[in-house]
Design an enzyme around this catalytic site. Structure first.
Site, PDB file in Angstrom:
ATOM      1  CG  ASP A 150     -15.402  15.022   3.717  1.00  0.00           C
ATOM      2  OD1 ASP A 150     -15.659  16.129   4.230  1.00  0.00           O
ATOM      3  OD2 ASP A 150     -14.262  14.689   3.348  1.00  0.00           O
ATOM      4  CG  HIS A 186     -11.252  18.127  11.152  1.00  0.00           C
ATOM      5  ND1 HIS A 186     -10.034  18.657  10.766  1.00  0.00           N
ATOM      6  CD2 HIS A 186     -11.936  17.901   9.989  1.00  0.00           C
ATOM      7  CE1 HIS A 186      -9.998  18.742   9.444  1.00  0.00           C
ATOM      8  NE2 HIS A 186     -11.137  18.295   8.953  1.00  0.00           N
TER       9      HIS A 186
HETATM   10 FE1  N7H Z   1     -11.567  18.146   6.910  1.00  0.00          FE
HETATM   11  N1  N7H Z   1     -12.691  13.700   8.506  1.00  0.00           N
HETATM   12  O1  N7H Z   1     -13.163  12.745   7.954  1.00  0.00           O
HETATM   13  O2  N7H Z   1     -12.451  13.680   9.705  1.00  0.00           O
HETATM   14  N2  N7H Z   1     -13.309  17.241   7.417  1.00  0.00           N
HETATM   15  N3  N7H Z   1     -10.665  16.327   6.742  1.00  0.00           N
HETATM   16  N4  N7H Z   1      -9.857  19.054   6.219  1.00  0.00           N
HETATM   17  N5  N7H Z   1     -12.462  19.956   6.917  1.00  0.00           N
HETATM   18  C1  N7H Z   1     -14.512  17.874   7.592  1.00  0.00           C
HETATM   19  O3  N7H Z   1     -18.126  19.523   6.989  1.00  0.00           O
HETATM   20  C2  N7H Z   1     -11.178  15.096   7.144  1.00  0.00           C
HETATM   21  C3  N7H Z   1      -8.724  18.432   5.819  1.00  0.00           C
HETATM   22  C4  N7H Z   1     -11.872  21.181   6.664  1.00  0.00           C
HETATM   23  O4  N7H Z   1     -17.313  24.174   7.788  1.00  0.00           O
HETATM   24  C5  N7H Z   1     -15.498  16.931   8.003  1.00  0.00           C
HETATM   25  O5  N7H Z   1     -17.846  18.439   5.133  1.00  0.00           O
HETATM   26  C6  N7H Z   1     -10.190  14.083   6.854  1.00  0.00           C
HETATM   27  C7  N7H Z   1      -7.701  19.404   5.509  1.00  0.00           C
HETATM   28  C8  N7H Z   1     -12.872  22.224   6.735  1.00  0.00           C
HETATM   29  O6  N7H Z   1     -17.732  23.059   9.634  1.00  0.00           O
HETATM   30  C9  N7H Z   1     -14.885  15.709   8.090  1.00  0.00           C
HETATM   31  C10 N7H Z   1      -9.122  14.713   6.262  1.00  0.00           C
HETATM   32  C11 N7H Z   1      -8.273  20.650   5.737  1.00  0.00           C
HETATM   33  C12 N7H Z   1     -14.065  21.598   7.025  1.00  0.00           C
HETATM   34  C13 N7H Z   1     -13.485  15.898   7.736  1.00  0.00           C
HETATM   35  C14 N7H Z   1      -9.428  16.121   6.212  1.00  0.00           C
HETATM   36  C15 N7H Z   1      -9.632  20.398   6.159  1.00  0.00           C
HETATM   37  C16 N7H Z   1     -13.781  20.177   7.133  1.00  0.00           C
HETATM   38  C17 N7H Z   1     -16.966  17.221   8.323  1.00  0.00           C
HETATM   39  C18 N7H Z   1      -7.823  14.155   5.758  1.00  0.00           C
HETATM   40  C19 N7H Z   1      -7.676  22.015   5.592  1.00  0.00           C
HETATM   41  C20 N7H Z   1     -15.422  22.260   7.163  1.00  0.00           C
HETATM   42  C21 N7H Z   1     -17.828  17.171   7.090  1.00  0.00           C
HETATM   43  C22 N7H Z   1      -7.644  12.915   5.434  1.00  0.00           C
HETATM   44  C23 N7H Z   1      -6.500  22.383   6.009  1.00  0.00           C
HETATM   45  C24 N7H Z   1     -15.664  22.713   8.576  1.00  0.00           C
HETATM   46  C25 N7H Z   1     -17.945  18.480   6.358  1.00  0.00           C
HETATM   47  C26 N7H Z   1     -17.014  23.364   8.673  1.00  0.00           C
HETATM   48  C27 N7H Z   1     -14.750  19.224   7.416  1.00  0.00           C
HETATM   49  C28 N7H Z   1     -12.456  14.927   7.780  1.00  0.00           C
HETATM   50  C29 N7H Z   1      -8.575  17.060   5.717  1.00  0.00           C
HETATM   51  C30 N7H Z   1     -10.551  21.388   6.420  1.00  0.00           C
HETATM   52  C31 N7H Z   1     -15.615  14.432   8.500  1.00  0.00           C
HETATM   53  C32 N7H Z   1     -10.275  12.599   7.137  1.00  0.00           C
HETATM   54  C33 N7H Z   1      -6.277  19.124   5.036  1.00  0.00           C
HETATM   55  C34 N7H Z   1     -12.634  23.717   6.508  1.00  0.00           C
END
Ligand code: N7H
Length: 514
Positions: A211, A359
């Site tokens: 992350d 996602h």
């Molecule tokens: Fe996410 N995951 O582990 O699957 N997220 N996220 N997220 N997320 C991202 O790019 C995850 C949540 C965004 O610029 C990665 O840092 C999990 C919320 C955005 O390419 C992974 C949860 C919201 C990005 C996860 C969660 C977002 C992003 C890739 C909850 C907003 C950047 C690593 C438990 C509403 C996208 C990274 C980009 C990336 C996960 C929550 C948004 C692995 C498990 C609530 C904008």
């Protein structure tokens, strides 16, 4: 300790180029643009019960202890030098930030003190929950931890630091928490406290994915690190105007190319300058259930379960993006900050490399809306960049136990993000992109049949069943249609709050003013 989540490289002394805004680094709290250095983060949610004593404690102690953007940048330099000298222990940097809810600001400023502020902030996270499709009861009340919902929350203190050394009874952050609680004394009631900790698999959240890979760059603070593009930090990291995240600076205009400075976001009050809205969501993750699902779906589809997970997220667990590594993990790519964000989506018209609902494609569609004839936007890229957030979360809860076939112990993500409009940024991403089955719109399969992308499989919420399109890759060719049905949500909110994180001057001259 983790920080520099926006790819900041503090060793570069001159972060601003000509034309970049001058960032008031001593005014902006450190978690907003850069991120407090943290192995652990304490969240203290409080109610003010004695306003005069609370303001006095702010003036006499708390304000001077707050970690600013300037300090986190200087700590980054020190950490880098310390690591370069071969030492492996942690520098004992402790961070402190503070934010207030609409109720909290009203207590400090008087009844009309928050007039004109972001409507979602004023309404509060509890009122907004139903619209986000969070689980709610018949009266629209969210299904939150009883302790969190037990009283009105006026503010939150974030206290960060390295983990406790083996010989110490308490971590540096825990000691700081003790001091703060002592100083605030009976001026507050601690409604709820919780702690986030980085996992042994450093930088990875509980499902196992790296992350903190992609956060926006910020003009005036993120060094340019792509010789081929002066509008980027590391390759693929577009530089945004600081007003997207902090008041008092040019912002992003959804109708203009993202490189052009937009008007500074309107401030309802002058004291909002250098402040930011913080969204907090305690998101429980059902980790054994998630992994069992990947296994059974992988078996049913005849593909590697890890590929099922990668297509749900858009990245392999290593962080490698499936736009670049569509069928097999590439850990070296995942670990390379100069390569792991260097991709777009528009050339993947048939979701062969990455499902439309993955996602990272849902939450930051990059150039996925590029055909203006189809989406009816004046400037698709400017539109996408006007809906970004600065993420600064941390995992919470224990590792999965060996015998934990179903979740027995609560764990998940303390999701934190910063922005200047909760409606247009966090809520827009959650409601209009992650939850919206038709987003991105007007997409088609390679066989020209219309595609319904479906829910974001990680955070998309629905009243009924959830599904996403094309879990099976048709890469590099193929026309096999597939749908992933997800009977359960793997992520569920258990608490949430909307806060305003003010500047140092706003705290001193306005909010703590007797
Ligand atoms: Fe996410 N995951 O582990 O699957 N997220 N996220 N997220 N997320 C991202 O790019 C995850 C949540 C965004 O610029 C990665 O840092 C999990 C919320 C955005 O390419 C992974 C949860 C919201 C990005 C996860 C969660 C977002 C992003 C890739 C909850 C907003 C950047 C690593 C438990 C509403 C996208 C990274 C980009 C990336 C996960 C929550 C948004 C692995 C498990 C609530 C904008």
């Amino acid at each position: 300790m983790s920080a520099s989540i926006s790819g900041l490289n503090a060793s570069n002394a001159n972060l601003a180029a000509p034309g970049d805004p001058i960032i008031r680094k001593r005014e902006i709290q450190g978690d907003v643009l850069v991120g407090l250095q943290k192995d652990e983060e304490h969240f203290l949610f409080f109610k003010i019960v004695d306003v005069a004593r609370f303001k006095a404690a702010l003036r006499d102690y708390i304000i001077a202890e707050i970690t600013t953007t300037e300090e986190v940048l200087s700590r980054e330099i020190q950490i880098k030098a310390y690591k370069a000298s071969g030492r492996r222990s942690r520098l004992p940097f402790v961070g402190l930030n503070i934010g207030f809810s609409n109720d909290g600001l009203s207590v400090l400023l008087g009844a009309n003190g928050t007039d004109g502020m972001d409507a979602s902030f004023v309404a509060g996270a509890g009122v907004r929950a139903a619209g986000l499709l969070d689980p709610v009861d018949a009266n629209g009340k969210p299904d939150w931890l009883a302790a969190f919902a037990s009283d009105t929350i006026h503010g939150v203190l974030l206290v960060t630091g390295p983990a406790a050394s083996a010989s110490a009874a308490k971590s540096p952050a825990q000691k700081k928490v003790d001091d703060i609680v002592n100083v605030l004394g009976h001026s507050i009631k601690l409604v709820y406290r919780d702690v986030g900790v980085t996992r042994p698999q450093r930088g990875h959240e509980h499902f196992g994915f790296l992350d903190g890979v992609s956060n926006p760059g910020v003009r005036g603070i993120t060094p340019r690190d792509n010789p081929a593009d002066d509008n980027q930090g590391v390759p693929g990291q577009d530089l945004l105007w600081p007003g997207a995240f902090v008041f008092g600076y040019p912002g992003q205009d959804p109708n203009q190319p993202f490189e052009k400075p937009g008007a500074p976001p309107a401030m309802a009050h002058p004291w909002m300058a250098d402040g930011s809205y913080m969204v907090f969501r305690r998101l429980n993750q059902f980790v054994p259930e998630f992994h069992n699902f990947l296994q059974s779906e992988g078996r049913a589809l005849g593909i590697d379960p890890q590929l099922v997970g990668a297509r749900m997220v858009g990245r392999w667990q290593s962080g490698a993006p499936i736009m670049i590594a569509p069928l097999q993990d590439d850990p070296a790519l995942g670990a390379d900050p100069k390569a792991n964000n260097n991709f777009e989506f528009s050339q993947d018209t048939g979701e062969r490399r990455c499902p439309f609902a993955a996602h990272i494609r849902k939450t930051y569609p990059r150039d996925d809306l590029e055909d203006p004839n189809k989406v009816g936007l004046l400037n698709p890229e400017g539109f996408v960049q006007a809906h970004r957030i600065m993420r600064a979360g941390i995992p919470f809860g224990p590792e999965v136990a060996e015998d934990e076939e179903k979740t027995k112990h609560e764990r998940g993500l303390m999701f934190v993000c910063y922005q200047t409009s909760i409606i247009e940024q966090f809520e827009f991403i959650q409601i209009s992109w992650a939850n919206a089955t038709g987003f991105p719109i007007n997409k088609v399969h390679p066989d020209k049949t219309p595609a319904t992308p479906g829910h974001d499989p990680i955070i998309g919420q629905a009243k009924g069943a959830r599904a996403m399109d094309e879990i099976l890759p048709n890469y590099p060719m193929g026309d096999t249609r597939s749908t992933l049905n997800m009977p359960d949500a793997f992520v569920k909110p258990s608490a949430a709050g909307y806060f305003f994180v003010p500047s140092i001057s706003a705290l001193r001259n306005t909010l703590a003013h007797p």
